[in-house]
Motif scaffolding. Structure first.
Motif, PDB file in Angstrom:
ATOM      1  N   TRP A 132     -22.521  -4.112 -40.566  1.00 47.71           N
ATOM      2  CA  TRP A 132     -22.721  -3.410 -41.825  1.00 47.71           C
ATOM      3  C   TRP A 132     -21.369  -2.982 -42.373  1.00 47.71           C
ATOM      4  O   TRP A 132     -20.498  -2.529 -41.630  1.00 47.71           O
ATOM      5  CB  TRP A 132     -23.646  -2.215 -41.616  1.00 47.71           C
ATOM      6  CG  TRP A 132     -25.037  -2.686 -41.306  1.00 47.71           C
ATOM      7  CD1 TRP A 132     -25.515  -3.092 -40.092  1.00 47.71           C
ATOM      8  CD2 TRP A 132     -26.100  -2.866 -42.233  1.00 47.71           C
ATOM      9  NE1 TRP A 132     -26.823  -3.497 -40.206  1.00 47.71           N
ATOM     10  CE2 TRP A 132     -27.205  -3.370 -41.512  1.00 47.71           C
ATOM     11  CE3 TRP A 132     -26.227  -2.649 -43.597  1.00 47.71           C
ATOM     12  CZ2 TRP A 132     -28.419  -3.656 -42.105  1.00 47.71           C
ATOM     13  CZ3 TRP A 132     -27.444  -2.921 -44.196  1.00 47.71           C
ATOM     14  CH2 TRP A 132     -28.523  -3.420 -43.459  1.00 47.71           C
ATOM     15  N   MET A 133     -21.198  -3.169 -43.667  1.00 42.45           N
ATOM     16  CA  MET A 133     -19.923  -2.867 -44.304  1.00 42.45           C
ATOM     17  C   MET A 133     -20.096  -1.784 -45.361  1.00 42.45           C
ATOM     18  O   MET A 133     -21.129  -1.698 -46.009  1.00 42.45           O
ATOM     19  CB  MET A 133     -19.355  -4.125 -44.944  1.00 42.45           C
ATOM     20  CG  MET A 133     -19.113  -5.242 -43.941  1.00 42.45           C
ATOM     21  SD  MET A 133     -18.481  -6.739 -44.693  1.00 42.45           S
ATOM     22  CE  MET A 133     -16.848  -6.201 -45.168  1.00 42.45           C
ATOM     23  N   ALA A 134     -19.047  -0.977 -45.516  1.00 41.10           N
ATOM     24  CA  ALA A 134     -18.994   0.043 -46.558  1.00 41.10           C
ATOM     25  C   ALA A 134     -17.966  -0.399 -47.597  1.00 41.10           C
ATOM     26  O   ALA A 134     -16.882  -0.877 -47.244  1.00 41.10           O
ATOM     27  CB  ALA A 134     -18.593   1.384 -45.962  1.00 41.10           C
ATOM     28  N   PHE A 135     -18.328  -0.249 -48.872  1.00 43.25           N
ATOM     29  CA  PHE A 135     -17.444  -0.637 -49.976  1.00 43.25           C
ATOM     30  C   PHE A 135     -17.342   0.501 -50.979  1.00 43.25           C
ATOM     31  O   PHE A 135     -18.319   1.194 -51.254  1.00 43.25           O
ATOM     32  CB  PHE A 135     -18.005  -1.857 -50.717  1.00 43.25           C
ATOM     33  CG  PHE A 135     -17.946  -3.134 -49.936  1.00 43.25           C
ATOM     34  CD1 PHE A 135     -16.878  -3.998 -50.081  1.00 43.25           C
ATOM     35  CD2 PHE A 135     -18.972  -3.476 -49.071  1.00 43.25           C
ATOM     36  CE1 PHE A 135     -16.819  -5.183 -49.365  1.00 43.25           C
ATOM     37  CE2 PHE A 135     -18.936  -4.662 -48.354  1.00 43.25           C
ATOM     38  CZ  PHE A 135     -17.856  -5.520 -48.505  1.00 43.25           C
ATOM     39  N   GLU A 136     -16.171   0.653 -51.532  1.00 44.14           N
ATOM     40  CA  GLU A 136     -15.992   1.486 -52.716  1.00 44.14           C
ATOM     41  C   GLU A 136     -15.639   0.505 -53.825  1.00 44.14           C
ATOM     42  O   GLU A 136     -14.545  -0.069 -53.826  1.00 44.14           O
ATOM     43  CB  GLU A 136     -14.882   2.511 -52.525  1.00 44.14           C
ATOM     44  CG  GLU A 136     -14.723   3.431 -53.724  1.00 44.14           C
ATOM     45  CD  GLU A 136     -13.722   4.543 -53.464  1.00 44.14           C
ATOM     46  OE1 GLU A 136     -14.115   5.709 -53.564  1.00 44.14           O
ATOM     47  OE2 GLU A 136     -12.557   4.223 -53.162  1.00 44.14           O
ATOM     48  N   GLY A 137     -16.576   0.269 -54.704  1.00 44.94           N
ATOM     49  CA  GLY A 137     -16.412  -0.814 -55.666  1.00 44.94           C
ATOM     50  C   GLY A 137     -16.341  -2.126 -54.917  1.00 44.94           C
ATOM     51  O   GLY A 137     -17.198  -2.425 -54.086  1.00 44.94           O
ATOM     52  N   ASP A 138     -15.283  -2.904 -55.152  1.00 45.42           N
ATOM     53  CA  ASP A 138     -15.090  -4.174 -54.443  1.00 45.42           C
ATOM     54  C   ASP A 138     -14.199  -4.010 -53.211  1.00 45.42           C
ATOM     55  O   ASP A 138     -13.941  -4.982 -52.506  1.00 45.42           O
ATOM     56  CB  ASP A 138     -14.462  -5.215 -55.375  1.00 45.42           C
ATOM     57  CG  ASP A 138     -15.409  -5.654 -56.480  1.00 45.42           C
ATOM     58  OD1 ASP A 138     -16.633  -5.556 -56.270  1.00 45.42           O
ATOM     59  OD2 ASP A 138     -14.920  -6.088 -57.541  1.00 45.42           O
ATOM     60  N   HIS A 139     -13.714  -2.803 -52.977  1.00 47.19           N
ATOM     61  CA  HIS A 139     -12.759  -2.583 -51.892  1.00 47.19           C
ATOM     62  C   HIS A 139     -13.484  -2.235 -50.590  1.00 47.19           C
ATOM     63  O   HIS A 139     -14.200  -1.234 -50.521  1.00 47.19           O
ATOM     64  CB  HIS A 139     -11.783  -1.458 -52.266  1.00 47.19           C
ATOM     65  CG  HIS A 139     -10.637  -1.335 -51.316  1.00 47.19           C
ATOM     66  ND1 HIS A 139      -9.618  -2.252 -51.250  1.00 47.19           N
ATOM     67  CD2 HIS A 139     -10.359  -0.399 -50.373  1.00 47.19           C
ATOM     68  CE1 HIS A 139      -8.758  -1.894 -50.322  1.00 47.19           C
ATOM     69  NE2 HIS A 139      -9.193  -0.765 -49.774  1.00 47.19           N
ATOM     70  N   PRO A 140     -13.309  -3.050 -49.511  1.00 50.15           N
ATOM     71  CA  PRO A 140     -13.957  -2.751 -48.238  1.00 50.15           C
ATOM     72  C   PRO A 140     -13.345  -1.506 -47.587  1.00 50.15           C
ATOM     73  O   PRO A 140     -12.126  -1.392 -47.482  1.00 50.15           O
ATOM     74  CB  PRO A 140     -13.716  -3.993 -47.393  1.00 50.15           C
ATOM     75  CG  PRO A 140     -12.616  -4.739 -48.057  1.00 50.15           C
ATOM     76  CD  PRO A 140     -12.540  -4.289 -49.478  1.00 50.15           C
ATOM     77  N   ALA A 141     -14.201  -0.574 -47.183  1.00 47.26           N
ATOM     78  CA  ALA A 141     -13.744   0.680 -46.588  1.00 47.26           C
ATOM     79  C   ALA A 141     -13.888   0.691 -45.068  1.00 47.26           C
ATOM     80  O   ALA A 141     -13.144   1.395 -44.384  1.00 47.26           O
ATOM     81  CB  ALA A 141     -14.531   1.850 -47.176  1.00 47.26           C
ATOM     82  N   GLY A 142     -14.838  -0.067 -44.518  1.00 45.27           N
ATOM     83  CA  GLY A 142     -15.028  -0.077 -43.081  1.00 45.27           C
ATOM     84  C   GLY A 142     -16.241  -0.871 -42.665  1.00 45.27           C
ATOM     85  O   GLY A 142     -16.917  -1.481 -43.508  1.00 45.27           O
ATOM     86  N   PHE A 143     -16.500  -0.879 -41.350  1.00 43.14           N
ATOM     87  CA  PHE A 143     -17.650  -1.612 -40.833  1.00 43.14           C
ATOM     88  C   PHE A 143     -18.184  -0.974 -39.567  1.00 43.14           C
ATOM     89  O   PHE A 143     -17.518  -0.170 -38.915  1.00 43.14           O
ATOM     90  CB  PHE A 143     -17.312  -3.087 -40.578  1.00 43.14           C
ATOM     91  CG  PHE A 143     -16.318  -3.331 -39.461  1.00 43.14           C
ATOM     92  CD1 PHE A 143     -16.717  -3.313 -38.133  1.00 43.14           C
ATOM     93  CD2 PHE A 143     -14.997  -3.601 -39.739  1.00 43.14           C
ATOM     94  CE1 PHE A 143     -15.816  -3.552 -37.105  1.00 43.14           C
ATOM     95  CE2 PHE A 143     -14.088  -3.848 -38.728  1.00 43.14           C
ATOM     96  CZ  PHE A 143     -14.496  -3.816 -37.405  1.00 43.14           C
TER      97      PHE A 143
END
Length: 178
Positions: A132-143
């Motif tokens: 599972w991935m976290a995004f702020e807009g198109d920018h990946p924040a973590g997994f």
């Protein structure tokens, strides 16, 4: 690496473990094995302290909890979604950052091989596994990695219905934001 089922001491653990490690450490050092790791159950307080005072840090913690809601509110502007084939390159870059994180202060863990893009694709194709991935807009924040198999270090906790979190990484600029 010594798994949780690979060691046990009856009675006063500190003296016995110190003697065992002193002898094993001599052999491992002679064989150029410079990185030593072991798994200890968290409720074995005296054993945890014994190994801590022998120079071992606390590199990871396994825990179990019921699959009930945490009651948390979503973080504004952060979207969470399951990774797919289209994310393999991004997961690869995040995983490289993840591994570099462990080699720096305060952990100073020996480096270990990064996932290849092919291995990420294979992992995502195994039923029951997910990332599972976290995004702020198109920018990946973590997994966060959920592994049905869990790897050898999780054999003690395996069951037919278990899933193990085997990777978690949040980029530094997103840490502490909830």
């Amino acid at each position: 690496y010594i798994p949780v089922w690979g060691h046990a001491v009856a009675g006063e653990s500190r003296r016995v473990y110190n003697a065992l490690y002193r002898r094993a450490g001599e052999i491992w050092n002679r064989e150029s094995c410079q990185t030593h790791a072991l798994t200890i159950l968290a409720n074995q307080t005296s054993v945890v302290q014994t190994w801590f005072w022998s120079g071992f840090g606390l590199g990871g913690v396994d825990a179990a909890r019921p699959m009930s809601s945490l009651g948390l509110e979503p973080i504004p502007d952060i979207a969470i979604r399951r990774a797919g084939e289209q994310d393999i390159e991004t997961v690869y870059e995040l995983d490289r950052e993840h591994h570099r994180h462990y080699t720096r202060s305060p952990v100073f863990m020996a480096s270990f091989p990064d996932w290849t893009q092919a291995q990420i694709g294979e992992f995502l194709g195994i039923p029951g596994n997910s990332l599972w991935m976290a995004f702020e807009g198109d920018h990946p924040a973590g997994f966060l990695v959920f592994d049905r198999g869990g790897g050898e270090e999780h054999n003690f906790f395996k069951s037919d219905g278990s899933v193990h979190i085997t990777g978690a990484y949040v980029r530094p600029e997103y840490r502490g934001r909830g």
